[in-house]
Design a protein around this motif. Structure first.
Motif, PDB file in Angstrom:
ATOM      1  N   GLY A 174       0.831  -1.202   0.000  1.00 56.19           N
ATOM      2  CA  GLY A 174       0.000   0.000   0.000  1.00 56.19           C
ATOM      3  C   GLY A 174       0.864   1.249   0.000  1.00 56.19           C
ATOM      4  O   GLY A 174       1.790   1.378  -0.779  1.00 56.19           O
ATOM      5  N   LEU A 175       0.577   2.160   0.908  1.00 61.52           N
ATOM      6  CA  LEU A 175       1.345   3.398   1.000  1.00 61.52           C
ATOM      7  C   LEU A 175       2.542   3.294   1.936  1.00 61.52           C
ATOM      8  O   LEU A 175       3.326   4.224   2.031  1.00 61.52           O
ATOM      9  CB  LEU A 175       0.438   4.545   1.456  1.00 61.52           C
ATOM     10  N   ILE A 176       2.682   2.178   2.638  1.00 67.16           N
ATOM     11  CA  ILE A 176       3.824   1.995   3.533  1.00 67.16           C
ATOM     12  C   ILE A 176       4.952   1.384   2.713  1.00 67.16           C
ATOM     13  O   ILE A 176       4.884   0.235   2.293  1.00 67.16           O
ATOM     14  CB  ILE A 176       3.465   1.110   4.736  1.00 67.16           C
ATOM     15  N   LEU A 177       5.970   2.197   2.433  1.00 70.73           N
ATOM     16  CA  LEU A 177       7.026   1.782   1.522  1.00 70.73           C
ATOM     17  C   LEU A 177       8.407   1.988   2.116  1.00 70.73           C
ATOM     18  O   LEU A 177       8.630   2.885   2.924  1.00 70.73           O
ATOM     19  CB  LEU A 177       6.940   2.599   0.220  1.00 70.73           C
ATOM     20  N   GLY A 178       9.327   1.173   1.669  1.00 74.62           N
ATOM     21  CA  GLY A 178      10.738   1.338   1.969  1.00 74.62           C
ATOM     22  C   GLY A 178      11.498   1.436   0.658  1.00 74.62           C
ATOM     23  O   GLY A 178      11.288   0.627  -0.246  1.00 74.62           O
ATOM     24  N   PRO A 215       2.754   7.337   5.447  1.00 79.94           N
ATOM     25  CA  PRO A 215       1.806   8.445   5.575  1.00 79.94           C
ATOM     26  C   PRO A 215       0.648   8.079   6.510  1.00 79.94           C
ATOM     27  O   PRO A 215       0.354   6.905   6.719  1.00 79.94           O
ATOM     28  CB  PRO A 215       1.299   8.636   4.144  1.00 79.94           C
ATOM     29  N   PRO A 216      -0.023   9.096   7.060  1.00 81.36           N
ATOM     30  CA  PRO A 216      -1.173   8.819   7.919  1.00 81.36           C
ATOM     31  C   PRO A 216      -2.348   8.279   7.092  1.00 81.36           C
ATOM     32  O   PRO A 216      -2.412   8.471   5.869  1.00 81.36           O
ATOM     33  CB  PRO A 216      -1.514  10.196   8.504  1.00 81.36           C
ATOM     34  N   LEU A 217      -3.264   7.614   7.751  1.00 84.67           N
ATOM     35  CA  LEU A 217      -4.423   7.049   7.049  1.00 84.67           C
ATOM     36  C   LEU A 217      -5.312   8.121   6.428  1.00 84.67           C
ATOM     37  O   LEU A 217      -6.061   7.844   5.490  1.00 84.67           O
ATOM     38  CB  LEU A 217      -5.255   6.202   8.017  1.00 84.67           C
ATOM     39  N   ILE A 218      -5.224   9.350   6.913  1.00 80.90           N
ATOM     40  CA  ILE A 218      -6.080  10.421   6.405  1.00 80.90           C
ATOM     41  C   ILE A 218      -5.374  11.279   5.358  1.00 80.90           C
ATOM     42  O   ILE A 218      -5.822  12.375   5.048  1.00 80.90           O
ATOM     43  CB  ILE A 218      -6.593  11.306   7.558  1.00 80.90           C
ATOM     44  N   VAL A 219      -4.291  10.770   4.775  1.00 86.04           N
ATOM     45  CA  VAL A 219      -3.528  11.529   3.786  1.00 86.04           C
ATOM     46  C   VAL A 219      -4.410  11.804   2.560  1.00 86.04           C
ATOM     47  O   VAL A 219      -5.219  10.971   2.146  1.00 86.04           O
ATOM     48  CB  VAL A 219      -2.230  10.781   3.391  1.00 86.04           C
ATOM     49  N   ILE A 268      -0.075  13.548  -1.041  1.00 86.39           N
ATOM     50  CA  ILE A 268       0.754  12.524  -1.697  1.00 86.39           C
ATOM     51  C   ILE A 268       1.502  13.134  -2.866  1.00 86.39           C
ATOM     52  O   ILE A 268       2.695  12.879  -3.052  1.00 86.39           O
ATOM     53  CB  ILE A 268      -0.112  11.330  -2.138  1.00 86.39           C
ATOM     54  N   ASP A 269       0.823  13.956  -3.664  1.00 86.78           N
ATOM     55  CA  ASP A 269       1.484  14.630  -4.791  1.00 86.78           C
ATOM     56  C   ASP A 269       2.639  15.507  -4.306  1.00 86.78           C
ATOM     57  O   ASP A 269       3.702  15.545  -4.929  1.00 86.78           O
ATOM     58  CB  ASP A 269       0.477  15.468  -5.586  1.00 86.78           C
ATOM     59  N   GLN A 270       2.420  16.217  -3.197  1.00 88.51           N
ATOM     60  CA  GLN A 270       3.471  17.064  -2.624  1.00 88.51           C
ATOM     61  C   GLN A 270       4.658  16.209  -2.177  1.00 88.51           C
ATOM     62  O   GLN A 270       5.814  16.566  -2.425  1.00 88.51           O
ATOM     63  CB  GLN A 270       2.927  17.862  -1.445  1.00 88.51           C
ATOM     64  N   ALA A 271       4.386  15.081  -1.546  1.00 89.74           N
ATOM     65  CA  ALA A 271       5.452  14.201  -1.067  1.00 89.74           C
ATOM     66  C   ALA A 271       6.232  13.596  -2.239  1.00 89.74           C
ATOM     67  O   ALA A 271       7.464  13.518  -2.199  1.00 89.74           O
ATOM     68  CB  ALA A 271       4.873  13.102  -0.184  1.00 89.74           C
TER      69      ALA A 271
END
Length: 75
Positions: free
Chosen positions: A15-19, A52-56, A61-64
């Motif tokens: 998902g959004l949790i990445l390394g 990222p937080p669950l409410i991102v 996300i685009d900024q990150a």
């Protein structure tokens, strides 16, 4: 990843949790992202951790992604 194949060894996660494993120390990437108001964490010296937080929002996300792109370009 192809854009930075000379800098990024592997991207792993779920998902959004990445390394993102880099070919050298990630301290510079962390500092460059922080200058762009995006907080990332560096683990094991060369792994950038994105949690990222669950409410991102899509805008956040685009900024990150833009901050990470710019940081890797400087790296």
């Amino acid at each position: 990843m192809a854009k930075y194949s000379d800098k990024v060894i592997e991207i792993r996660g779920c998902g959004l949790i990445l390394g993102m494993e880099l070919n050298k120390d990630g301290k510079e990437v962390v500092e460059a992202c922080l200058k762009r108001q995006v907080i990332v964490n560096c683990t094991a010296g060369n792994v950038i951790r994105l949690v990222p937080p669950l409410i991102v929002t899509k805008e956040e996300i685009d900024q990150a992604v833009a901050a990470l792109d710019a940081a890797l370009a400087e790296f």
